[in-house]
Design an enzyme around this catalytic site. Structure first.
Site, PDB file in Angstrom:
ATOM      1  CB  THR A  43      37.054 -12.637  18.626  1.00 29.81           C
ATOM      2  OG1 THR A  43      36.888 -14.050  18.507  1.00 29.81           O
ATOM      3  CG2 THR A  43      36.777 -12.276  20.086  1.00 29.81           C
ATOM      4  CG  ASP A  44      34.253 -16.452  15.868  1.00 31.83           C
ATOM      5  OD1 ASP A  44      35.194 -16.383  16.686  1.00 31.83           O
ATOM      6  OD2 ASP A  44      34.196 -17.334  14.980  1.00 31.83           O
ATOM      7  CE  LYS A  86      38.963  -8.640  21.059  1.00 34.33           C
ATOM      8  NZ  LYS A  86      39.925  -7.605  20.575  1.00 34.33           N
TER       9      LYS A  86
END
Ligand code: NAD
Ligand code: TYD
Length: 339
Positions: A128-129, A159
């Site tokens: 994810t960003d 993450k």
């Protein structure tokens, strides 16, 4: 030529589910194995149209269960792993961070060990960003693949940790891999605890929509099918060891998103209810997708076409989301917003 075996973890969830359907239909010569533990976010009814197809298989397992995962890799000899399975909701990570470490970090490491031991062509890690932290409200700044990792929530920290493990298995053991970091997805089968499906479902039911803080936080929205085509491209063409950001320059404030949905559905903005802000609420996310575009990716949806398609899908599939807005999820929702 022998058939390719693709292991998709988290294929009963939102993005993994869309990806499984996309792959099963696009590649009849691939066998698609959907491995999912069916947590609160997993739902197999979405696959009723593909479950009889010869190239679709479902495996129920916990990615953190070392013995089960090793047995599956040993017996099935996967060619590709596309890893979506995760705890994915920031708000849940604020109330209960432990399961995020267990699933997102330990689970990823278990998969990496199995991939290393039994051999694969490539491990595609879907990240994810949010691992990059957040940006100021300056429209000229973007996340690139070399932006330092500075996660702010327990979700994004878990993450980022998994990204670093994937990188380390590549550097240390030579495991072939790509990491993708995408912006906020939306589209069919999005679990109605996230902003867009929550807003659509509540507005359709004439219920208030909780907007955190002043609603000025910005997210960069990506239609889930554009995300699927990006992963397909990275899986086949991505340069070994590289990270690719995925996003389509669709930045909107949360308030703009909520108002667009209310307007499309012809309802009143009085449904907007400003509620206490999220702890550590990231201000702005915005992706620079140049590297992926150079690999050949182009999104097909604008925010306008994508949100219209998504709203229409929720109107036509009320049965699906009404079933989900009940039981455990409803209790959790009420505890969070209306205590
Ligand atoms: P989701 O919560 O809808 O689905 C997650 C799936 O993983 C569920 O089917 C769940 O049952 C399964 N799962 C959870 N724990 C498991 C375990 N221990 N073993 C096996 N399966 C397990 O999530 P999503 O929105 O589809 O996100 C998929 C991936 O994409 C995640 O890795 C997430 O971090 C990433 N991502 C999502 C977004 C977004 O906007 N939704 C944006 C960027 C990145
Ligand atoms: P969300 O869909 O949870 O995704 P993420 O936290 O991964 O970006 O939230 C998107 C944005 O919407 C985020 O800024 C938080 C905000 N938000 C609300 O204002 N109200 C809500 O009920 C939810 C779920 C999110």
């Amino acid at each position: 030529m022998s058939r390719k075996k693709i292991l998709v973890t988290g294929g009963a969830g939102f993005i993994g589910g869309n990806f499984v359907q996309y792959m099963v239909k696009k590649y009849p010569a691939y066998d698609i194995y959907n491995l999912d533990f069916l947590t609160y976010a997993g739902d197999l009814t979405k696959h009723s149209e593909i479950e009889e197809l010869e190239n679709y298989y479902f495996l129920k397992a916990d990615i953190a269960d070392r013995d089960s995962i090793a047995t599956l890799f040993k017996e099935l000899k996967f060619d590709f792993v596309v890893h979506f399975a995760a705890e994915s909701h920031v708000d849940r990570s604020i109330t209960d961070p432990g399961i995020f470490v267990q699933t997102n970090v330990v689970g990823t490491q278990v998969l990496l060990d199995a991939a290393k031991q039994y051999g694969i062509t490539k491990f595609v890690h879907v990240s994810t960003d949010e691992v990059y932290g957040d940006l100021e409200f300056d429209p000229t700044t973007f996340f690139t693949e070399v932006t330092p990792l500075q996660p702010n929530s327990p979700y994004s920290a878990s993450k980022a940790s998994s990204d670093l493990l994937v990188r380390a298995y590549h550097e240390t053991f030579g495991l072939p891999m790509n990491i993708t970091r995408c912006s906020n997805n939306y589209g069919p089968y999005h679990f109605p605890e996230k902003l867009i499906p929550l807003t659509i479902s509540r507005v359709l039911n004439d219920q208030s929509v909780p907007v955190y803080g002043d609603g000025k936080n910005i997210r960069d929205w990506l239609h889930v099918l554009d995300h699927c085509s990006a992963i397909d491209l990275v899986m086949h063409e991505g340069v070994n060891g590289e990270v690719y950001n995925v996003g389509g320059h669709n930045e909107r404030t949360n308030l703009e998103v909520v108002k667009a949905i209310i307007e499309t559905l012809g309802k009143s903005e009085e449904l907007i209810e400003y509620v206490t802000d999220r702890l550590g609420h990231d201000k702005r996310y915005a992706i620079d997708p140049t590297k992926l575009e150079q690999l050949g990716w182009n999104p097909t949806y604008t925010f306008e076409t994508g949100i219209a398609q998504t709203i229409q899908w929720y109107i036509e599939n009320k049965e699906w989301w009404e079933k989900i807005i009940s039981g455990e999820y409803q209790t959790c929702f009420e505890k969070q917003y209306y205590k």
